[in-house]
Design a protein around this motif. Structure first.
Motif, PDB file in Angstrom:
ATOM      1  N   ILE A 101      10.715  -2.597   6.455  1.00  0.00           N
ATOM      2  CA  ILE A 101       9.797  -1.933   5.543  1.00  0.00           C
ATOM      3  C   ILE A 101      10.662  -1.280   4.477  1.00  0.00           C
ATOM      4  O   ILE A 101      11.551  -0.486   4.782  1.00  0.00           O
ATOM      5  CB  ILE A 101       8.916  -0.892   6.263  1.00  0.00           C
ATOM      6  N   ILE A 102      10.408  -1.652   3.239  1.00  0.00           N
ATOM      7  CA  ILE A 102      11.238  -1.225   2.118  1.00  0.00           C
ATOM      8  C   ILE A 102      10.388  -0.459   1.116  1.00  0.00           C
ATOM      9  O   ILE A 102       9.243  -0.830   0.854  1.00  0.00           O
ATOM     10  CB  ILE A 102      11.867  -2.452   1.432  1.00  0.00           C
ATOM     11  N   VAL A 103      10.957   0.594   0.551  1.00  0.00           N
ATOM     12  CA  VAL A 103      10.306   1.300  -0.550  1.00  0.00           C
ATOM     13  C   VAL A 103      11.145   1.089  -1.805  1.00  0.00           C
ATOM     14  O   VAL A 103      12.376   1.175  -1.771  1.00  0.00           O
ATOM     15  CB  VAL A 103      10.073   2.803  -0.245  1.00  0.00           C
ATOM     16  N   HIS A 104      10.452   0.753  -2.885  1.00  0.00           N
ATOM     17  CA  HIS A 104      11.084   0.546  -4.181  1.00  0.00           C
ATOM     18  C   HIS A 104      10.478   1.562  -5.152  1.00  0.00           C
ATOM     19  O   HIS A 104       9.339   1.391  -5.601  1.00  0.00           O
ATOM     20  CB  HIS A 104      10.837  -0.882  -4.677  1.00  0.00           C
ATOM     21  N   PRO A 105      11.189   2.647  -5.442  1.00  0.00           N
ATOM     22  CA  PRO A 105      10.645   3.679  -6.336  1.00  0.00           C
ATOM     23  C   PRO A 105      10.527   3.191  -7.780  1.00  0.00           C
ATOM     24  O   PRO A 105      11.451   2.586  -8.317  1.00  0.00           O
ATOM     25  CB  PRO A 105      11.660   4.814  -6.256  1.00  0.00           C
ATOM     26  N   GLU A 106       9.383   3.464  -8.369  1.00  0.00           N
ATOM     27  CA  GLU A 106       9.147   3.243  -9.794  1.00  0.00           C
ATOM     28  C   GLU A 106       8.857   4.610 -10.407  1.00  0.00           C
ATOM     29  O   GLU A 106       8.712   5.596  -9.684  1.00  0.00           O
ATOM     30  CB  GLU A 106       7.963   2.294 -10.013  1.00  0.00           C
ATOM     31  N   MET A 107       8.718   4.671 -11.707  1.00  0.00           N
ATOM     32  CA  MET A 107       8.468   5.954 -12.372  1.00  0.00           C
ATOM     33  C   MET A 107       7.147   6.585 -11.941  1.00  0.00           C
ATOM     34  O   MET A 107       7.060   7.782 -11.746  1.00  0.00           O
ATOM     35  CB  MET A 107       8.466   5.776 -13.896  1.00  0.00           C
ATOM     36  N   ASP A 108       6.114   5.763 -11.784  1.00  0.00           N
ATOM     37  CA  ASP A 108       4.772   6.282 -11.533  1.00  0.00           C
ATOM     38  C   ASP A 108       4.231   5.962 -10.144  1.00  0.00           C
ATOM     39  O   ASP A 108       3.081   6.280  -9.831  1.00  0.00           O
ATOM     40  CB  ASP A 108       3.803   5.748 -12.588  1.00  0.00           C
ATOM     41  N   ARG A 109       5.032   5.310  -9.295  1.00  0.00           N
ATOM     42  CA  ARG A 109       4.549   4.905  -7.969  1.00  0.00           C
ATOM     43  C   ARG A 109       5.729   4.486  -7.089  1.00  0.00           C
ATOM     44  O   ARG A 109       6.828   4.265  -7.594  1.00  0.00           O
ATOM     45  CB  ARG A 109       3.565   3.745  -8.089  1.00  0.00           C
TER      46      ARG A 109
ATOM     47  N   ARG B 175       9.326 -11.907   1.308  1.00  0.00           N
ATOM     48  CA  ARG B 175       9.321 -10.545   0.763  1.00  0.00           C
ATOM     49  C   ARG B 175       7.978 -10.405   0.062  1.00  0.00           C
ATOM     50  O   ARG B 175       7.709 -11.098  -0.922  1.00  0.00           O
ATOM     51  CB  ARG B 175      10.459 -10.320  -0.218  1.00  0.00           C
ATOM     52  N   VAL B 176       7.137  -9.513   0.585  1.00  0.00           N
ATOM     53  CA  VAL B 176       5.794  -9.383   0.062  1.00  0.00           C
ATOM     54  C   VAL B 176       5.438  -7.907  -0.102  1.00  0.00           C
ATOM     55  O   VAL B 176       5.772  -7.083   0.740  1.00  0.00           O
ATOM     56  CB  VAL B 176       4.774 -10.124   0.966  1.00  0.00           C
ATOM     57  N   LYS B 177       4.790  -7.598  -1.241  1.00  0.00           N
ATOM     58  CA  LYS B 177       4.354  -6.226  -1.484  1.00  0.00           C
ATOM     59  C   LYS B 177       3.174  -5.921  -0.569  1.00  0.00           C
ATOM     60  O   LYS B 177       2.231  -6.693  -0.488  1.00  0.00           O
ATOM     61  CB  LYS B 177       3.948  -6.020  -2.934  1.00  0.00           C
ATOM     62  N   ILE B 178       3.252  -4.772   0.112  1.00  0.00           N
ATOM     63  CA  ILE B 178       2.165  -4.379   1.000  1.00  0.00           C
ATOM     64  C   ILE B 178       1.367  -3.198   0.465  1.00  0.00           C
ATOM     65  O   ILE B 178       0.239  -2.964   0.904  1.00  0.00           O
ATOM     66  CB  ILE B 178       2.666  -4.084   2.435  1.00  0.00           C
ATOM     67  N   TYR B 179       1.933  -2.456  -0.519  1.00  0.00           N
ATOM     68  CA  TYR B 179       1.239  -1.257  -0.981  1.00  0.00           C
ATOM     69  C   TYR B 179       1.940  -0.678  -2.196  1.00  0.00           C
ATOM     70  O   TYR B 179       3.164  -0.767  -2.307  1.00  0.00           O
ATOM     71  CB  TYR B 179       1.258  -0.213   0.139  1.00  0.00           C
ATOM     72  N   SER B 180       1.165  -0.093  -3.097  1.00  0.00           N
ATOM     73  CA  SER B 180       1.689   0.740  -4.175  1.00  0.00           C
ATOM     74  C   SER B 180       1.130   2.128  -3.948  1.00  0.00           C
ATOM     75  O   SER B 180      -0.095   2.322  -3.986  1.00  0.00           O
ATOM     76  CB  SER B 180       1.253   0.222  -5.547  1.00  0.00           C
ATOM     77  N   GLY B 181       2.008   3.087  -3.690  1.00  0.00           N
ATOM     78  CA  GLY B 181       1.563   4.431  -3.340  1.00  0.00           C
ATOM     79  C   GLY B 181       2.049   5.494  -4.296  1.00  0.00           C
ATOM     80  O   GLY B 181       2.840   5.224  -5.206  1.00  0.00           O
ATOM     81  N   LEU B 182       1.578   6.693  -4.068  1.00  0.00           N
ATOM     82  CA  LEU B 182       2.010   7.846  -4.848  1.00  0.00           C
ATOM     83  C   LEU B 182       3.509   8.053  -4.678  1.00  0.00           C
ATOM     84  O   LEU B 182       4.108   7.570  -3.717  1.00  0.00           O
ATOM     85  CB  LEU B 182       1.248   9.098  -4.403  1.00  0.00           C
ATOM     86  N   THR B 183       4.105   8.800  -5.581  1.00  0.00           N
ATOM     87  CA  THR B 183       5.563   8.983  -5.583  1.00  0.00           C
ATOM     88  C   THR B 183       5.992  10.055  -4.591  1.00  0.00           C
ATOM     89  O   THR B 183       6.543  11.090  -4.960  1.00  0.00           O
ATOM     90  CB  THR B 183       6.067   9.331  -6.990  1.00  0.00           C
ATOM     91  N   ASP B 184       5.752   9.809  -3.343  1.00  0.00           N
ATOM     92  CA  ASP B 184       6.148  10.692  -2.255  1.00  0.00           C
ATOM     93  C   ASP B 184       6.172   9.849  -0.982  1.00  0.00           C
ATOM     94  O   ASP B 184       5.575   8.780  -0.938  1.00  0.00           O
ATOM     95  CB  ASP B 184       5.161  11.853  -2.102  1.00  0.00           C
ATOM     96  N   LEU B 185       6.838  10.334   0.032  1.00  0.00           N
ATOM     97  CA  LEU B 185       6.909   9.586   1.291  1.00  0.00           C
ATOM     98  C   LEU B 185       6.081  10.217   2.403  1.00  0.00           C
ATOM     99  O   LEU B 185       6.086   9.721   3.523  1.00  0.00           O
ATOM    100  CB  LEU B 185       8.368   9.472   1.752  1.00  0.00           C
ATOM    101  N   TYR B 186       5.337  11.275   2.124  1.00  0.00           N
ATOM    102  CA  TYR B 186       4.646  11.993   3.196  1.00  0.00           C
ATOM    103  C   TYR B 186       3.581  11.149   3.881  1.00  0.00           C
ATOM    104  O   TYR B 186       3.223  11.406   5.014  1.00  0.00           O
ATOM    105  CB  TYR B 186       4.069  13.326   2.703  1.00  0.00           C
TER     106      TYR B 186
END
Length: 134
Positions: A38-46, A62-73
């Motif tokens: 499980i990988i997180v790729h930080p962007e400016m807005d997500r 390699r498949v995107k599973i989610y675009s989330g808010l800029t936090d890991l909580y």
């Protein structure tokens, strides 16, 4: 120490400030060379989350599973439980138990299953970073 910091600086510049961070690695018990990450790729807005599957260090999917808010909580609530269903399928859930993501490795696609009584899983939708795009 300075040499080490210079290497980091060079890598940051070469990657144009773009990085993937591995959150967790899961191995397939019947084949220890088959790994899901499980990988997180930080962007400016997500934060974009990916499932990366490798066998013998070669990428199978390699498949995107989610675009989330800029936090890991919310990571633990949505993606902390990964189970291998077979050599070709991974099930991703979390402590919130609102959605189940099936990653079909050979097709490199994700199937979202809503586990709530609502049309859309509330917490899953609330934490999305791309909510204005749908």
């Amino acid at each position: 120490m300075v040499v080490f910091l210079e290497k980091i600086k060079k890598k940051i510049i070469n990657n144009n400030f773009s990085f993937d961070f591995v959150c967790k690695i899961y191995s397939y018990k019947k084949n220890e060379n088959l790994l899901a990450k499980i990988i997180v790729h930080p962007e400016m807005d997500r934060f974009d989350y990916y499932c990366l599957v490798e066998e013998n260090e070669k990428v199978k999917c390699r498949v995107k599973i989610y675009s989330g808010l800029t936090d890991l909580y919310y990571y633990r609530d949505l993606f902390s439980d990964v189970k291998w269903k077979s050599e070709d399928e991974i099930i991703i859930t979390g402590q919130a138990k609102q959605v189940e993501l099936s990653v079909l490795i050979n097709k490199c696609e994700v199937i979202l299953k809503n586990l709530t009584l609502y049309d859309k899983a509330p917490y899953f939708e609330m934490m999305r970073g791309d909510i204005t795009k749908s």
